[in-house]
Enzyme design. Structure first.
Site, PDB file in Angstrom:
ATOM      1  N   GLU A  79       4.333   6.371  -5.875  1.00 61.07           N
ATOM      2  CA  GLU A  79       4.409   7.780  -6.276  1.00 61.07           C
ATOM      3  C   GLU A  79       5.012   8.585  -5.133  1.00 61.07           C
ATOM      4  O   GLU A  79       4.929   9.806  -5.108  1.00 61.07           O
ATOM      5  CB  GLU A  79       3.043   8.320  -6.700  1.00 61.07           C
ATOM      6  CG  GLU A  79       1.933   8.128  -5.694  1.00 61.07           C
ATOM      7  CD  GLU A  79       0.614   8.719  -6.150  1.00 61.07           C
ATOM      8  OE1 GLU A  79       0.585   9.920  -6.452  1.00 61.07           O
ATOM      9  OE2 GLU A  79      -0.377   7.977  -6.200  1.00 61.07           O
ATOM     10  N   CYS A 111      -1.894   6.328  -8.563  1.00 59.41           N
ATOM     11  CA  CYS A 111      -2.349   5.111  -7.850  1.00 59.41           C
ATOM     12  C   CYS A 111      -2.482   3.906  -8.769  1.00 59.41           C
ATOM     13  O   CYS A 111      -2.830   2.811  -8.311  1.00 59.41           O
ATOM     14  CB  CYS A 111      -3.683   5.375  -7.176  1.00 59.41           C
ATOM     15  SG  CYS A 111      -3.617   6.719  -5.999  1.00 59.41           S
ATOM     16  N   HIS A 233     -10.328   1.089  -6.449  1.00 57.50           N
ATOM     17  CA  HIS A 233      -9.298   1.939  -5.843  1.00 57.50           C
ATOM     18  C   HIS A 233      -9.996   2.780  -4.774  1.00 57.50           C
ATOM     19  O   HIS A 233     -11.059   3.356  -5.030  1.00 57.50           O
ATOM     20  CB  HIS A 233      -8.645   2.835  -6.906  1.00 57.50           C
ATOM     21  CG  HIS A 233      -7.869   3.956  -6.297  1.00 57.50           C
ATOM     22  ND1 HIS A 233      -6.864   3.732  -5.397  1.00 57.50           N
ATOM     23  CD2 HIS A 233      -7.980   5.314  -6.416  1.00 57.50           C
ATOM     24  CE1 HIS A 233      -6.374   4.899  -4.986  1.00 57.50           C
ATOM     25  NE2 HIS A 233      -7.039   5.873  -5.597  1.00 57.50           N
TER      26      HIS A 233
END
Ligand code: HMG
Length: 389
Positions: A79, A111, A233
């Site tokens: 990103e 993400c 994450h």
């Protein structure tokens, strides 16, 4: 047929700032970051480093000693893209000298995108077991100086080779996904720093975890007690602690003990604590941290949760291979984390604020510490990459 990770490595910039330095600058207690966020250091890219050089360095490490002619696809997840049209992976393809009959594309969904890449790769290899797919996840997390998000920045890349020779980990077929149109974190094309509704983003992350887990169960996934470890994450490592307690409560209808949480997570958080958020690469940096630092995990099943703001989430799992340690460069990884130069606040802000002109004139970045590849500058609106001596 088994499909999974044949090779796995990461790269991080050669500079970092200690969050104690940021805390002192803001007249805050370091405990807020060290304990409250679970973060100690933040990787900072030098002006001659970007997502391309970081990904090329991670890939060079992962592919060391490997024959690359069967890599049929390169998926670049980011990103922090450097061009609105050209995929960053094409620069990496060229820097690594990969074979010309290779498809290359860039993937974006905050993400989450490396996990989308992983699912595409598993399908491609299942269709033709002779081909291999190289997934590169590379990002620079930027919120801006003196913002709430500043202590959760970071930078780095992970490279994963997916094939029918899963020497490190085989992925299970079931997965559970969840999507919702939310504004928890985003970056309009005209901004270089992300905008975020921080507290809301934490709530949405937890909601998406519960929804993805329920979908995973509905799709025939394994039950909670069949996993020995979990990787999440990691925007900051304390988030995994919050997430795991949330999932534990959903499944058991009571709180997990501190010991249970530690046993499930601890080794997977070590690298993230010293690197910071690496967006698309964060979950996979956590996986490397777990594989490098836990004692023998062969044959054990790991639960993996991927989250990308906006939002898309996925819960999936995999089983660690026999002798996986022989296929990881764990010592090299530790060395990479250890051999970094600490920046003071002034040097960090100089790196942060560095910009090339946008009028097409020639501009060089200057020489800083990098890996095998560097981003030397721009000319005629074109980026120039080179191998270091
Ligand atoms: P904040 O306002 O700076 O911090 O925001 P806080 O006041 O909430 O404090 C953080 C914690 O430190 C709290 O603990 C405090 O109690 C504690 P909690 O309530 O959470 O248990 N604390 C202390 N602990 C020990 N000693 C002390 C002390 N003082 C306070 N002295 C926030 C924190 C995370 C919101 C902010 O950093 C932020 O906005 N970060 C960016 C957004 C983010 O990371 N969101 C995570 C979920 S979304 C996601 O993961 C996606 C993402 O990766 C983007 C993508 O997908 O591309 C971000």
């Amino acid at each position: 047929m088994r499909v999974g990770l044949e090779a796995l490595s990461f790269y991080i910039p050669r500079y970092y700032i200690d969050l104690k330095t940021i805390a002192a600058r803001r007249n805050e207690e370091a405990g807020k970051y060290y304990i409250g966020l679970g973060q100690e250091k933040m990787a900072i890219p030098a002006p001659d480093e970007d997502v391309v050089t970081m990904a090329a360095n991670a890939a060079a490490q992962a592919l060391q000693g490997k024959e690359t002619s069967s890599i049929s696809t390169l998926l670049f997840a980011t990103e922090s893209g450097v061009d609105q049209s050209k995929a960053a992976g094409i620069y990496v393809h060229s820097l690594l000298g990969l074979q010309p009959n290779c498809r290359v594309v860039e993937l974006k969904q905050a993400c989450y995108s490396a996990t989308a890449g992983l699912q595409l790769a598993l399908a491609l290899v299942a269709q033709n077991p002779k081909q291999k797919v190289l997934i590169l996840a590379s990002d620079i997390a930027r919120y801006g100086l003196n913002t709430a998000g500043e202590p959760t920045q970071g930078a780095g890349a992970v490279a994963m080779l997916i094939s029918s020779q899963p020497d490190i980990l085989t992925f299970d077929p079931a997965s559970g996904t969840y999507v919702e149109d939310v504004m928890d974190f985003w970056r309009p094309n005209y901004l270089e720093e992300a905008l975020v509704d921080g507290k809301y983003s934490v709530k949405i992350y937890l909601k998406a975890l519960a929804e993805a887990w329920n979908n995973y169960q509905a799709n025939g996934g394994f039950s909670f007690h069949e996993f020995t470890r979990f990787c999440y994450h990691l925007p900051f490592t304390r988030m995994a602690d919050k997430a795991h307690r949330h999932l534990g409560k959903l499944v058991h209808e009571q709180d997990l003990s501190d010991e249970q949480v530690k046993a499930h997570l601890e080794e997977g958080l070590r690298y993230g604590r010293s690197v910071g958020n690496v967006y698309s690469a964060s979950l996979y940096l956590g996986l490397i941290s777990l594989l490098d630092n836990a004692s023998d995990l062969a044959g054990q099943r790991l639960g993996l949760f991927s989250y990308g703001s906006g939002c898309v989430a996925e819960f999936f799992s995999g089983v660690v291979a026999e002798n996986y340690q022989q296929h990881l460069d764990s010592e090299g990884h530790r060395q990479l984390l250890h051999d970094r130069e600490e920046l003071d606040y002034e040097a960090y802000s100089r790196f942060f604020l560095f910009h090339h002109p946008v009028d097409g004139s020639e501009s060089l970045a200057g020489h800083f510490k990098t890996g095998k590849f560097r981003f030397s500058g721009v000319n005629n609106h074109q980026r120039i990459y080179e191998k270091t001596a």
